[in-house]
Design an enzyme around this catalytic site. Structure first.
Site, PDB file in Angstrom:
ATOM      1  N   HIS A 193      -8.994   1.515   0.092  1.00 28.98           N
ATOM      2  CA  HIS A 193      -8.040   2.297   0.882  1.00 28.98           C
ATOM      3  C   HIS A 193      -8.800   3.368   1.657  1.00 28.98           C
ATOM      4  O   HIS A 193      -9.838   3.851   1.197  1.00 28.98           O
ATOM      5  CB  HIS A 193      -7.018   2.935  -0.074  1.00 28.98           C
TER       6      HIS A 193
ATOM      7  N   ASP B 220       2.975   1.843   3.850  1.00 35.66           N
ATOM      8  CA  ASP B 220       2.252   3.105   3.708  1.00 35.66           C
ATOM      9  C   ASP B 220       3.200   4.275   3.443  1.00 35.66           C
ATOM     10  O   ASP B 220       3.015   5.380   3.937  1.00 35.66           O
ATOM     11  CB  ASP B 220       1.345   3.401   4.901  1.00 35.66           C
TER      12      ASP B 220
ATOM     13  N   GLU C  79       0.861  -1.200   0.000  1.00 33.53           N
ATOM     14  CA  GLU C  79       0.000   0.000   0.000  1.00 33.53           C
ATOM     15  C   GLU C  79       0.883   1.232   0.000  1.00 33.53           C
ATOM     16  O   GLU C  79       1.066   1.901   1.019  1.00 33.53           O
ATOM     17  CB  GLU C  79      -0.926   0.003   1.238  1.00 33.53           C
TER      18      GLU C  79
END
Ligand code: 1DF
Ligand code: MN
Length: 356
Positions: free
Chosen positions: A193, A319, A24
């Site tokens: 997300h 992230d 991600e």
């Protein structure tokens, strides 16, 4: 394997014997940043969360926001250096939240196409280091489904990313289901997300600065995922795969109570909006969902999610660049897992789910 990046020697981290795939990882195109700035400047969005979030990242003068916004826009040597410094072999890139979902349908659709083209070019330049998810604009569901198909078939992308609500609307609304039909037919996952809470629920979060990744993101996105589950979308599309970050946005902790309460309300016919499902709510969260650790470098809940969802369902995510803290990789390097389970966590689950 041939590695085109020049900075392999800066890799300091222990070689675990398998790859670290980060699932991600955000980027932004110059066009998207320009469109955000323009929207903020003319106060053209009524999305309270967007104005708070991108007002912060694009207009606040601090060190954090400057570094995040620079790194977001770099798909070249700086990002590869950062990956090398943290031992990340491969980033699965996605256009930063809220993506193109705050624009009118035509603008969003055009920006999604252009950003997917740029993403594909970056992957072509660094094929061993990057893979990517297609941005789509749910504002036009038919165009979004087509762009997903183009992203997979023509550009070689590995799934779609949707940043939770689209101007207050959620994907359990059947008008969006052609997106899910396309994802199922293409056999690719949809990564739901986080986004800031939609206008109808953001006010009490804003009042204490809790609208963003601190908590508001998880409430918004967990709600979105649960709306999907109770809508029956997985009975209609049984092979649909959804990915959630942040260890499932809180949902794994709630399975027992969700089953008890949802089961009871369905059996008693409490809500016309709640159809009978073929399975328990938690079954869908175990069978149609995958999870990532983005931003949750903390051993107890990681082990909990592996315990209740299965070690084959949890994948690593950093992230980047929002949470670029090199020391955090030590936490997931030091999970006390068997070699095979550790490799599944960092590498093979992602290879299977995203067909890398
Ligand atoms: C933040 C966090 C921003 C995440 C993000 O996109 C994001 C943040 C705008 O910290 O403000 O993707 N995140 O996934 O945790
Ligand atoms: Mn993120």
């Amino acid at each position: 394997r041939v590695d085109p990046s020049p900075n392999r020697s800066t890799l300091l981290r222990t070689d675990l014997g398998f790859k670290r795939i980060a699932t991600e990882e955000a980027f932004a195109t110059k066009d998207l940043i320009r469109a955000y700035r323009e929207l903020l400047a003319r106060k053209g969005s009524n999305d309270i969360g967007f104005n708070s979030l991108m007002g912060y990242y694009l207009e606040n003068p601090s060190e954090r926001t400057r570094l995040v916004s620079e790194r977001l826009q770099d798909l070249g040597p700086r990002r590869i250096d950062d990956m090398n410094a943290t031992g990340i072999d491969l980033q699965i890139l996605s256009l930063t939240s809220p993506g193109v979902q705050i624009f009118d349908a035509a603008t969003g659709t055009a920006l999604a196409r252009a950003s997917n083209d740029e993403l594909a070019a970056a992957i072509a330049a660094h094929p061993m280091r990057y893979a990517g998810l297609a941005a789509i604009a749910p504002q036009n569901p038919a165009a979004a489904a087509k762009e997903l198909e183009r992203g997979i078939r023509t550009l070689g992308l590995k799934g779609a990313i949707v940043n939770s609500h689209t101007q207050g609307e959620y994907l359990d609304d059947e008008k969006f289901w052609e997106i899910f039909a396309a994802a199922e037919a293409l056999d690719v996952p949809v990564y739901i997300h986080p986004n800031t809470p939609s206008n109808d629920m953001i006010k009490p979060f804003m009042a204490r600065g809790l609208d963003g990744a601190v908590f508001g993101f998880a409430v918004e996105t967990g709600l979105h995922a649960l709306r999907l589950v109770v809508s029956g979308v997985f009975d209609r599309f049984p092979r649909l795969k959804i990915v959630l970050g942040h260890l499932g946005e809180g949902l794994p902790y709630w399975l027992f109570r969700i089953d008890f309460m949802h089961g009871g309300s369905v059996r008693s016919g409490r809500y016309a909006s709640q159809p009978k499902l073929a399975k328990k709510a938690s079954d869908y969260l175990r069978e149609n969902f995958y999870y990532t650790t983005s931003g949750m470098a903390w051993t107890p809940p990681i082990r909990y999610v592996q315990d209740v969802m299965g070690v084959d369902r949890l994948m690593y995510a950093m992230d980047y660049p929002y949470q670029f803290v090199p020391e955090e990789v030590n936490v997931t390097d030091e999970l006390r897992l068997s070699y095979e389970d550790h490799k599944a966590f960092y590498q093979t689950n992602a290879e299977r789910v995203f067909k890398l």
